[in-house]
Design a protein around this motif. Structure first.
Motif, PDB file in Angstrom:
ATOM      1  N   UNK A 235      -5.834   7.853 -30.332  1.00  0.00           N
ATOM      2  CA  UNK A 235      -6.814   8.330 -31.105  1.00  0.00           C
ATOM      3  C   UNK A 235      -6.909   9.859 -30.666  1.00  0.00           C
ATOM      4  N   UNK A 236      -7.548   9.725 -28.617  1.00  0.00           N
ATOM      5  CA  UNK A 236      -8.395  10.687 -28.352  1.00  0.00           C
ATOM      6  C   UNK A 236      -7.135  11.493 -27.609  1.00  0.00           C
ATOM      7  N   UNK A 237      -5.589  10.973 -28.329  1.00  0.00           N
ATOM      8  CA  UNK A 237      -4.775  12.177 -26.852  1.00  0.00           C
ATOM      9  C   UNK A 237      -4.480  13.011 -28.057  1.00  0.00           C
ATOM     10  N   UNK A 238      -4.995  12.765 -29.125  1.00  0.00           N
ATOM     11  CA  UNK A 238      -4.392  14.031 -30.193  1.00  0.00           C
ATOM     12  C   UNK A 238      -4.896  15.197 -30.032  1.00  0.00           C
ATOM     13  N   UNK A 239      -6.470  14.820 -29.564  1.00  0.00           N
ATOM     14  CA  UNK A 239      -7.439  16.110 -29.211  1.00  0.00           C
ATOM     15  C   UNK A 239      -7.349  15.973 -27.512  1.00  0.00           C
ATOM     16  N   UNK A 240      -7.161  15.968 -27.188  1.00  0.00           N
ATOM     17  CA  UNK A 240      -7.174  15.777 -25.717  1.00  0.00           C
ATOM     18  C   UNK A 240      -7.287  17.014 -25.088  1.00  0.00           C
ATOM     19  N   UNK A 241      -6.673  17.833 -24.854  1.00  0.00           N
ATOM     20  CA  UNK A 241      -6.490  19.348 -24.410  1.00  0.00           C
ATOM     21  C   UNK A 241      -8.395  20.363 -24.030  1.00  0.00           C
ATOM     22  N   UNK A 242      -9.103  19.393 -26.181  1.00  0.00           N
ATOM     23  CA  UNK A 242     -10.273  19.876 -25.970  1.00  0.00           C
ATOM     24  C   UNK A 242     -11.843  18.720 -25.439  1.00  0.00           C
ATOM     25  N   UNK A 243     -10.823  18.272 -24.850  1.00  0.00           N
ATOM     26  CA  UNK A 243     -11.816  16.469 -24.419  1.00  0.00           C
ATOM     27  C   UNK A 243     -11.940  16.683 -22.720  1.00  0.00           C
ATOM     28  N   UNK A 244     -13.020  16.430 -22.173  1.00  0.00           N
ATOM     29  CA  UNK A 244     -12.552  16.076 -21.126  1.00  0.00           C
ATOM     30  C   UNK A 244     -12.108  14.404 -20.417  1.00  0.00           C
ATOM     31  N   UNK A 245     -11.060  15.045 -19.104  1.00  0.00           N
ATOM     32  CA  UNK A 245     -10.058  13.929 -18.424  1.00  0.00           C
ATOM     33  C   UNK A 245     -10.881  12.766 -19.093  1.00  0.00           C
ATOM     34  N   UNK A 246     -11.922  12.352 -18.302  1.00  0.00           N
ATOM     35  CA  UNK A 246     -12.803  11.052 -18.611  1.00  0.00           C
ATOM     36  C   UNK A 246     -12.855  10.170 -20.029  1.00  0.00           C
ATOM     37  N   UNK A 247     -13.670  10.779 -20.755  1.00  0.00           N
ATOM     38  CA  UNK A 247     -12.905  10.627 -22.125  1.00  0.00           C
ATOM     39  C   UNK A 247     -12.211   9.441 -22.430  1.00  0.00           C
ATOM     40  N   UNK A 248     -10.609   9.923 -21.802  1.00  0.00           N
ATOM     41  CA  UNK A 248      -9.394   9.123 -22.385  1.00  0.00           C
ATOM     42  C   UNK A 248     -10.233   7.891 -21.690  1.00  0.00           C
ATOM     43  N   UNK A 249      -9.951   8.083 -20.172  1.00  0.00           N
ATOM     44  CA  UNK A 249      -9.691   6.989 -19.076  1.00  0.00           C
ATOM     45  C   UNK A 249     -11.420   5.512 -19.259  1.00  0.00           C
ATOM     46  N   UNK A 250     -12.542   6.788 -19.630  1.00  0.00           N
ATOM     47  CA  UNK A 250     -13.795   5.300 -20.383  1.00  0.00           C
ATOM     48  C   UNK A 250     -12.909   4.721 -21.091  1.00  0.00           C
ATOM     49  N   UNK A 251     -12.957   5.359 -22.458  1.00  0.00           N
ATOM     50  CA  UNK A 251     -12.117   4.704 -23.992  1.00  0.00           C
ATOM     51  C   UNK A 251     -11.512   3.692 -24.057  1.00  0.00           C
ATOM     52  N   UNK A 252     -10.301   3.761 -22.731  1.00  0.00           N
ATOM     53  CA  UNK A 252      -9.212   2.980 -21.915  1.00  0.00           C
ATOM     54  C   UNK A 252      -9.644   1.751 -21.201  1.00  0.00           C
ATOM     55  N   UNK A 253     -11.030   2.058 -20.088  1.00  0.00           N
ATOM     56  CA  UNK A 253     -10.933   0.723 -19.958  1.00  0.00           C
ATOM     57  C   UNK A 253     -12.467   0.785 -19.038  1.00  0.00           C
ATOM     58  N   UNK A 254     -13.309   0.743 -20.287  1.00  0.00           N
ATOM     59  CA  UNK A 254     -14.377   0.209 -20.185  1.00  0.00           C
ATOM     60  C   UNK A 254     -15.097  -0.751 -20.159  1.00  0.00           C
ATOM     61  N   UNK A 255     -14.000  -1.977 -20.805  1.00  0.00           N
ATOM     62  CA  UNK A 255     -13.784  -3.452 -20.957  1.00  0.00           C
ATOM     63  C   UNK A 255     -13.020  -3.826 -19.107  1.00  0.00           C
ATOM     64  N   UNK A 256     -13.332  -2.754 -18.290  1.00  0.00           N
ATOM     65  CA  UNK A 256     -12.502  -3.567 -17.100  1.00  0.00           C
ATOM     66  C   UNK A 256     -13.192  -4.256 -15.787  1.00  0.00           C
ATOM     67  N   UNK A 257     -13.077  -5.184 -14.715  1.00  0.00           N
ATOM     68  CA  UNK A 257     -14.419  -6.017 -14.211  1.00  0.00           C
ATOM     69  C   UNK A 257     -14.275  -5.731 -12.742  1.00  0.00           C
ATOM     70  N   UNK A 258     -15.021  -5.609 -11.662  1.00  0.00           N
ATOM     71  CA  UNK A 258     -14.491  -5.081 -10.746  1.00  0.00           C
ATOM     72  C   UNK A 258     -13.486  -6.116  -9.763  1.00  0.00           C
ATOM     73  N   UNK A 259     -13.557  -7.482 -10.810  1.00  0.00           N
ATOM     74  CA  UNK A 259     -13.312  -8.862 -10.028  1.00  0.00           C
ATOM     75  C   UNK A 259     -11.921  -8.918 -10.700  1.00  0.00           C
ATOM     76  N   UNK A 260     -11.458  -7.899 -11.414  1.00  0.00           N
ATOM     77  CA  UNK A 260     -10.094  -8.266 -12.040  1.00  0.00           C
ATOM     78  C   UNK A 260     -10.129  -8.797 -13.047  1.00  0.00           C
ATOM     79  N   UNK A 261     -10.757  -9.673 -14.089  1.00  0.00           N
ATOM     80  CA  UNK A 261     -11.266 -10.172 -15.141  1.00  0.00           C
ATOM     81  C   UNK A 261     -10.733  -9.333 -16.287  1.00  0.00           C
TER      82      UNK A 261
END
Length: 413
Positions: A235-261
């Motif tokens: 959804x965010x890729x459609x507006x990628x140029x108007x967003x901070x790059x980290x916004x897409x990163x956090x959207x995709x990876x906010x459920x990642x855990x340090x131990x890889x689970x």
């Protein structure tokens, strides 16, 4: 063509490109819209707004107004006007908890309206209104700059029906407070806030019967929900140029855990960016302290304790420690028992110690009844009181607990 016109020339059918007013002061939560409702026009005329920008390529043109200018003049004025919006009238003067809570209540209300619109548009397949999102982030960032605890504390108070929208607002505020605690530069703090606001936009693509299910998800339903980070990035890729790059990163990876689970990619340790590590902590805290369709939220202090138990393997230690410091070991709203046997609710943090916050004492266990509320800074040198431990709010008949600490009717104004 963009034109700046006086309010007296505004009529139905015009496309409003920009209201010449602070977002918090004007009567609409949208930043751009077709003025196709007589009630909206009446509301606009009753407001303090004197001028607006219209886009004549998307709505009616103006008749009889002195709005003409050369294309070069128009472009220069439009650019200057829009570039000045983020900094116009921004107030970063420090404020007390009491002062900022009132403003925070207004910000929460308008931000909820904005996020309802953003999620609704995304659900219909339309592009994210990045300008509206940026205004929400700026207002939240300014509030946190004035007082780091007011809006963060108030945004936790949401009913189950508001969860999806207000969770985004709360995580934005938590990300801003955490970014400031980590010493990030101002632009990086704004980026963190935007990432927090947009981190769950993928839920707009989830089936409503799964998203709003009042009970525990089945394994099949959970598998569906686990797709929301990838859907959010799409959804965010459609507006990628108007967003901070980290916004897409956090959207995709906010459920990642340090131990890889975690999911969706099972990243480990330093494969996860700082912003995604921040997002993981903020997302979990707001989720467990909020009322959901299937469970009541936990007490803020108990939530910090539980998160500390999970920290090993789940959160980055440095990020989690900074998060605790930004909120306090006993966050605002925590119910505590003092060594004297009296009970109070944390209303603010003190400058002296994370273990000695400011508490509003209102109940005596020895007499078994309420006592006149008294605010005490436990870090003050003349105060002999200390916290003996946390208390479970569900074990006590304190239906007005949120109102006690916030001072707002119902706890959230």
């Amino acid at each position: 063509m963009l034109k700046k016109i006086k309010l007296e020339y505004v009529v139905e059918g015009m496309y409003i490109r920009e209201l010449c007013s602070s977002w918090m002061e004007h009567p609409f939560w949208r930043t751009r819209f077709l003025l196709d409702d007589a009630k909206d026009l009446a509301t606009l005329r009753e407001s303090s707004i004197r001028e607006v920008w219209i886009d004549t390529t998307r709505g009616r043109d103006v008749e009889g107004a002195e709005a003409a200018m050369t294309p070069a003049e128009r472009d220069a004025e439009v650019q200057a006007s829009l570039q000045s919006v983020p900094d116009a009238g921004r107030d970063w003067e420090p404020a007390s908890m009491r002062e900022e809570l009132d403003r925070a209540a207004t910000i929460c209300r308008k931000s909820r309206q904005a996020m309802t619109s953003i999620f609704g548009e995304a659900r219909m397949g339309r592009a994210v209104d990045t300008e509206l999102a940026r205004k929400v982030v700026e207002e939240i960032t300014d509030s946190v700059a004035r007082n780091s605890r007011a809006l963060v504390s108030l945004a936790r108070l949401k009913n189950a029906d508001d969860y999806t929208y207000m969770h985004s607002v709360a995580v934005c505020a938590l990300m801003v407070a955490l970014g400031r605690e980590l010493g990030l530069e101002d632009d990086a703090v704004l980026a963190a806030g935007e990432a927090g606001l947009m981190h769950d936009i993928g839920k707009a693509a989830m089936p409503l019967e799964v998203l709003n299910k009042p009970g525990k998800l089945t394994p099949e339903e959970f598998a569906v929900m686990k797709r929301h980070p990838a859907e959010g990035r799409r959804i965010l890729q459609a507006a990628e140029e108007d967003l901070y790059p980290v916004t897409l990163d956090v959207c995709l990876h906010h459920h990642e855990k340090m131990d890889g689970s975690g999911y969706p990619e099972g990243l480990v340790g330093d494969q996860i960016t700082l912003y995604a590590k921040m997002g993981a902590v903020c997302d979990v805290y707001d989720a467990i302290t909020s009322n959901r369709p299937y469970k009541a939220g936990w007490d803020p202090g108990d939530s910090i304790r539980k998160m500390a138990e999970w920290a090993q393997g789940h959160f980055d230690p440095t990020v989690f420690q900074a998060f605790v410091k930004s909120l306090g070991i006993y966050p605002v709203g925590s119910l505590v028992r003092l060594e004297s046997g009296r009970i109070g609710v944390v209303v603010d943090q003190s400058a002296g110690s994370l273990l000695k916050p400011v508490v509003k004492i209102f109940y005596s266990t020895s007499s078994g009844c309420r006592i006149p509320p008294k605010v005490v800074d436990l870090s003050a040198t003349h105060v002999q009181e200390a916290i003996a431990g946390r208390e479970d709010p569900t074990a006590w008949p304190f239906p007005d607990l949120d109102e006690l600490w916030s001072g707002l009717p119902g706890g959230n104004g």
